[in-house]
Design an enzyme around this catalytic site. Sequence first.
Site, PDB file in Angstrom:
ATOM      1  CE  LYS A 195      -3.525   0.377   2.653  1.00  0.00           C
ATOM      2  NZ  LYS A 195      -4.238   0.990   1.489  1.00  0.00           N
ATOM      3  N   GLY A 196       0.283   2.354  -0.351  1.00  0.00           N
ATOM      4  CA  GLY A 196       1.008   3.610  -0.332  1.00  0.00           C
ATOM      5  C   GLY A 196       1.087   4.308  -1.665  1.00  0.00           C
ATOM      6  N   GLY A 197       0.397   3.756  -2.672  1.00  0.00           N
ATOM      7  CA  GLY A 197       0.369   4.438  -3.963  1.00  0.00           C
ATOM      8  C   GLY A 197      -0.253   5.819  -3.879  1.00  0.00           C
ATOM      9  N   GLY A 198      -1.131   5.999  -2.892  1.00  0.00           N
ATOM     10  CA  GLY A 198      -1.743   7.304  -2.663  1.00  0.00           C
ATOM     11  C   GLY A 198      -1.030   8.134  -1.620  1.00  0.00           C
ATOM     12  CD  GLU A 224      -3.651   4.142   2.873  1.00  0.00           C
ATOM     13  OE1 GLU A 224      -4.449   4.502   2.000  1.00  0.00           O
ATOM     14  OE2 GLU A 224      -2.565   3.592   2.601  1.00  0.00           O
TER      15      GLU A 224
END
EC number: 5.3.1.6
Length: 262
Positions: free
Chosen positions: A102-105, A111
């Site tokens: 995760k962490g593309g945003g 999160e």
Amino acid sequence: MPADLSPIDKAKFVAAKRAVDLIEDRMTVGLGTGSTAAWMVRCLAERVREEGLRVTGVPTSRRTAELARQLGVPITTLDDAKWLDMTIDGADEFDPALNLIKGGGAALLQEKIVATASDQMVVIADAAKEVTQLGAFPLPVEVIPFGWQTTKALVEEMLVAMDVMNRDVTLRMNGEAPLVTDEANYILDLHLKRIGNPRQLAMVLNQIPGVVENGLFIDICDIVVIGHGDGRVVLRDINSGETEDGRVDFAPTDNIFTDLGD
């Protein structure tokens, strides 16, 4: 329903709608960040509006908080909520053990904090996010701005001893300047192609001075809801080992499709 909605957006919508059905009255729910999570917030708002569902959301970013406010979803902070019944969020990749990237945003820090403060984490994704082994998607690592180039060099040195296919590390940019997260940090993207031991890599990364958190979510996700463009939905529960196949009627209201700039 807009005729030009892509199959990927349809898949994201049906996954989000099925996941929101898991929310019960009076729950406190972590609200993820990203394009798939935005569908979830819209579907949740519809339940609040149409069913009178009483729920409190804990956003994982400023943009999710703003979307929830616009749509009428009550929100609070994690400090006030202290513990959550469930978090629903997207993922950039997930493997058969429901380990995630995760962490593309650029919201991985909030999160991960919110997800680990929840009884359950539910991931919503389109089928393309499922992989046999993590690493094709660049692994985000949040670092403090002070000495970031030194931190980057330490990460690159560490990767030599890791079971990865590639070791390119880049600073994520926002135009001509480094991208800055909600916590005023930078993001390093690790282009690894394949991660042989995600658990080991996650632990070693967080021991490097300057690293705040990494985008490997290990043993955090409990359920994944996978959407398809034709309305099919697959729900997998890692704890029970059960898989549920279903279908979501693709008949959302105009309010869900309103462009709110998320």
